[in-house]
Design an enzyme around this catalytic site. Structure first.
Site, PDB file in Angstrom:
ATOM      1  N   ASN A  83      35.626  36.597  31.967  1.00  0.00           N
ATOM      2  CA  ASN A  83      36.280  37.869  31.735  1.00  0.00           C
ATOM      3  C   ASN A  83      35.332  39.076  32.043  1.00  0.00           C
ATOM      4  O   ASN A  83      35.515  39.873  31.454  1.00  0.00           O
ATOM      5  CB  ASN A  83      36.993  38.117  30.311  1.00  0.00           C
ATOM      6  CG  ASN A  83      37.968  39.118  30.300  1.00  0.00           C
ATOM      7  OD1 ASN A  83      38.084  39.584  29.298  1.00  0.00           O
ATOM      8  ND2 ASN A  83      38.502  39.511  31.225  1.00  0.00           N
ATOM      9  N   CYS A  96      34.390  39.862  35.755  1.00  0.00           N
ATOM     10  CA  CYS A  96      34.415  40.075  37.241  1.00  0.00           C
ATOM     11  C   CYS A  96      35.739  40.068  37.751  1.00  0.00           C
ATOM     12  O   CYS A  96      36.350  41.101  37.804  1.00  0.00           O
ATOM     13  CB  CYS A  96      33.712  39.069  37.990  1.00  0.00           C
ATOM     14  SG  CYS A  96      31.984  39.111  37.636  1.00  0.00           S
ATOM     15  N   ARG A  97      36.412  39.085  37.859  1.00  0.00           N
ATOM     16  CA  ARG A  97      37.800  38.873  38.403  1.00  0.00           C
ATOM     17  C   ARG A  97      39.028  39.300  37.675  1.00  0.00           C
ATOM     18  O   ARG A  97      39.751  40.155  38.197  1.00  0.00           O
ATOM     19  CB  ARG A  97      38.106  37.453  38.980  1.00  0.00           C
ATOM     20  CG  ARG A  97      37.199  36.994  40.098  1.00  0.00           C
ATOM     21  CD  ARG A  97      37.227  35.388  40.321  1.00  0.00           C
ATOM     22  NE  ARG A  97      36.854  34.701  39.211  1.00  0.00           N
ATOM     23  CZ  ARG A  97      36.992  33.214  39.070  1.00  0.00           C
ATOM     24  NH1 ARG A  97      37.409  32.714  40.037  1.00  0.00           N
ATOM     25  NH2 ARG A  97      36.396  32.683  38.080  1.00  0.00           N
ATOM     26  N   SER A  98      38.749  38.819  36.363  1.00  0.00           N
ATOM     27  CA  SER A  98      40.147  39.359  35.512  1.00  0.00           C
ATOM     28  C   SER A  98      39.803  40.760  35.088  1.00  0.00           C
ATOM     29  O   SER A  98      41.088  41.394  35.194  1.00  0.00           O
ATOM     30  CB  SER A  98      40.372  38.236  34.429  1.00  0.00           C
ATOM     31  OG  SER A  98      39.211  37.944  33.486  1.00  0.00           O
ATOM     32  N   ASP A 138      34.889  33.417  42.693  1.00  0.00           N
ATOM     33  CA  ASP A 138      33.939  33.884  41.768  1.00  0.00           C
ATOM     34  C   ASP A 138      32.835  34.701  42.472  1.00  0.00           C
ATOM     35  O   ASP A 138      32.165  33.996  43.099  1.00  0.00           O
ATOM     36  CB  ASP A 138      33.500  32.996  40.760  1.00  0.00           C
ATOM     37  CG  ASP A 138      32.655  33.717  39.736  1.00  0.00           C
ATOM     38  OD1 ASP A 138      32.483  34.623  39.501  1.00  0.00           O
ATOM     39  OD2 ASP A 138      32.636  32.768  38.570  1.00  0.00           O
TER      40      ASP A 138
END
Length: 173
Positions: free
Chosen positions: A10, A12-14, A124
């Site tokens: 929780n 980077c991507r989300s 990721d």
């Protein structure tokens, strides 16, 4: 409608997906009807802000990740959200294993909403270079546009089911 984006840590991507989708929702005037958050399947970074590289890449495209703090998915999330969106297959598997049998939330992969179809994972970017964060943004922007179309359609159906176009049934938002 409540939507939760989930990756591993929780940071980077989300949070990128949360920031992108929140802007799309606001631009569509649906901020009072769609609530957006993000979380991780692991608690490695609880309380931390998004990765500075993710925040910088997002900011350069007009998306704000400030105010987001990493948190871990909780059992309550499966009842408090309508849709839990995994950023990759590994996290989809973790979420499916964590979900109670009577969970209210539907679990989907973000790329199921992409224009190029499902079956792909958002990679990721944490251990890579800056190009990885740009690729994540490209994928997330595309898929979030599709998710907004789906969410808008669901909201329309919810309004018609309640007998009031454009309004959710009581107790749902």
């Amino acid at each position: 409608m409540r939507i939760l984006f989930v990756c591993m840590g929780n940071i980077c991507r989300s949070p990128t997906a949360e920031g992108v989708f929140r802007k799309l929702v606001t631009d569509a005037g649906l901020q009072d009807r769609i609530h957006v958050e993000s979380a991780g399947t692991h608690g490695y970074h609880v309380g931390a802000p998004p990765d500075r590289r993710a925040a910088s890449a997002a900011r350069a495209r007009g998306f704000d990740l400030s105010g987001i703090e990493a948190r871990r998915v909780s059992p309550d999330d499966f009842d408090q959200f309508d849709l839990i969106v995994a950023l990759d297959s590994d996290n989809y598997g973790h979420l499916s294993g964590m979900a109670p049998r009577d969970a209210r939330a539907e679990i989907r992969r973000l790329m199921d909403f992409a224009s190029e179809g499902s079956g792909r994972d958002v990679p990721d970017p944490y251990y890579g270079g800056l190009n990885g964060f740009e690729l994540v943004l490209d994928m997330v922007e595309d898929a979030c546009a599709g998710l907004l179309r789906e969410a808008s359609s669901r909201l329309g159906r919810m309004g018609h089911a309640a007998g009031q176009p454009g309004k959710p049934p009581p107790g749902r938002n």
